[in-house]
Design an enzyme around this catalytic site. Structure first.
Site, mmCIF file in Angstrom:
data_model
loop_
_atom_site.group_PDB
_atom_site.id
_atom_site.type_symbol
_atom_site.label_atom_id
_atom_site.label_comp_id
_atom_site.label_asym_id
_atom_site.label_seq_id
_atom_site.Cartn_x
_atom_site.Cartn_y
_atom_site.Cartn_z
ATOM 1 N N SER A 217 11.101 5.651 3.295
ATOM 2 C CA SER A 217 12.145 4.943 4.066
ATOM 3 C C SER A 217 13.242 4.732 3.285
ATOM 4 O O SER A 217 13.861 5.768 2.838
ATOM 5 C CB SER A 217 11.723 3.855 4.865
ATOM 6 O OG SER A 217 13.049 3.559 5.813
ATOM 7 N N ASP A 320 10.269 9.188 15.205
ATOM 8 C CA ASP A 320 11.139 8.576 14.235
ATOM 9 C C ASP A 320 12.523 9.145 14.416
ATOM 10 O O ASP A 320 13.173 9.948 14.448
ATOM 11 C CB ASP A 320 10.804 8.909 12.817
ATOM 12 C CG ASP A 320 11.660 8.122 11.822
ATOM 13 O OD1 ASP A 320 12.426 7.376 11.950
ATOM 14 O OD2 ASP A 320 11.427 8.350 10.553
ATOM 15 N N HIS A 350 7.914 5.944 12.671
ATOM 16 C CA HIS A 350 8.694 5.666 11.289
ATOM 17 C C HIS A 350 7.656 4.773 10.400
ATOM 18 O O HIS A 350 7.322 3.638 10.823
ATOM 19 C CB HIS A 350 9.835 4.800 11.280
ATOM 20 C CG HIS A 350 10.776 4.779 10.202
ATOM 21 N ND1 HIS A 350 11.384 5.605 9.573
ATOM 22 C CD2 HIS A 350 10.885 3.825 9.124
ATOM 23 C CE1 HIS A 350 11.921 5.381 8.349
ATOM 24 N NE2 HIS A 350 11.520 3.890 8.159
#
Length: 388
Positions: A217, A320, A350
């Site tokens: 991320s 996502d 995600h």
């Protein structure tokens, strides 16, 4: 579609994260912590380190910068000490593994890992990150160095990015000091705390000529920055060589919305609202721009040229919000002949492979195995055993 459990966890996660983000937005600048920075929030569940090979991996925490809160957690798999070169190992009176001096030790590649959390949360010592790094250390047979970079808004951009490159430079310093140690100069070298500068696990077992970056991320944004800086630095980083990077669910965004940013604006775990709040907290007010170099990897004029980037594996998920921009970056790398495969997981959300609540799912396990298969072709090189 994601199953009911994932949907439930997503609701809880988004409620907690939005509450955190909003509270940070509303906190006056004057009441925020000092510039030393923080690497974890009080609400974070932390896993204690254990230097005695619990579950096949030994861990230790070290503080590498006296001027900031930057810290590291090192994950050493027991394969480093159970090879034919190291049939026995020492457990010293501090209760953990200590490499025996003057003996041969197996060398393993070194992987720098940057956790996720939108730059404002998460920790290299969190329960989820600890479990994920243990899994990667064992599957890839590498030493994982999880970076506890400084969080926003206490430390704005470029603090976290600079922390990442500082650790890469620290690795180069460690590798050179280990060489000095082999010629008898180690005892004369001290850091600013007065302690020996050589980190023994890395000196005995680390092969920095096979260095991999892995970011999750927001950590993927940091990894990509560090890779770019490594390209620019070139031989100044010797003997460290970044041979590959892995970008998992990168936190990329831009001013012109992609299809996924429109379709999945209210997606699972991290959505558009949360991303906007995180970027406002991370970027200085005067620099806020969704096409900022930290946010958009494909802005014009960004250096170095993409053709110079290391092999890059990108991991994305079907549900996502940020998937399309990551896919576009991967495609641009392939256009200039960089080995840049894409792993796209159906029904994934995600951080499905790294969040603590999802780590034990079959999909998370498969993803980690897929990552290990790809990265091994860049780290499984001859000449990986040396004397210490």
């Amino acid at each position: 579609m994601p199953n009911l459990i994932v949907k439930l966890y997503s609701v809880i996660f988004k409620y907690q994260q939005k509450h955190l983000l909003q509270s940070l937005i509303e906190t006056p600048e004057s009441t925020k912590p000092n510039p030393f920075g923080i690497t974890s929030r009080p609400s974070e569940s932390i896993a204690a380190s254990n230097p005695s090979f619990s579950d096949g991996v030994a861990t230790k925490d070290i503080h590498v910068d006296p001027f900031s809160s930057l810290s590291l957690r090192i994950f050493l798999p027991d394969t480093a000490v159970t090879s034919s070169l190291s049939s026995t190992y020492q457990i010293t009176n501090y209760g953990g593994y200590s490499p025996a001096g003057g003996k041969s030790h197996r060398k393993l590649p070194v992987m720098l890992q940057f956790h996720g959390g939108g730059f404002v949360s998460g920790s290299n010592e969190s329960v989820g990150n600890d479990a994920f790094c243990r899994r990667i250390a064992k599957l890839c047979d590498v030493i994982v160095v999880a970076v506890g970079y400084r969080l926003a808004p206490e430390t704005k951009y470029p603090g976290a990015f600079e922390d990442g490159f500082k650790v890469l430079n620290w690795l180069a310093k460690q590798a050179n000091l280990a060489v000095c140690g082999r010629v008898g100069a180690q005892s004369h070298m001290f850091d600013s705390f007065g302690a020996s500068m050589v980190e023994p696990w890395l000196a005995a077992h680390g092969d920095t000529s096979r260095c991999v970056l892995l970011g999750v991320s927001s950590g993927a944004n940091i990894a990509d920055y560090v890779a770019r800086e490594a390209v620019e630095a070139g031989k100044r980083l010797d003997p460290v060589k970044v041979v590959a990077q892995i970008l998992m669910f990168p936190f990329f965004i831009g001013s012109t919305p992609t299809h996924s940013e429109i379709k999945l604006a209210s997606s699972y775990f991290y959505d558009k609202t949360m991303c906007m709040l995180a970027w406002k907290l991370f970027l200085p007010k005067e620099e806020f721009n969704l096409d900022h170099p930290a946010a958009n990897p494909l802005i014009a004029g960004r250096q170095p040229p993409l053709k110079c980037m290391p092999p890059t594996l990108t991991v994305v998920a079907e549900h996502d919000f940020m998937r399309d921009r990551a896919i576009a970056y991967s495609e641009e790398l392939r256009k200039v002949n960089v080995d840049a495969p894409l792993l796209d997981y159906k029904d994934g959300v995600h951080e499905f492979a790294t969040l603590d609540v999802l780590l034990q799912t079959p999909q998370a396990r498969v993803c980690a195995e897929d990552v290990s298969i790809w990265v091994k072709k860049y780290i499984s090189l001859r000449g990986h055993e040396f004397s210490y």
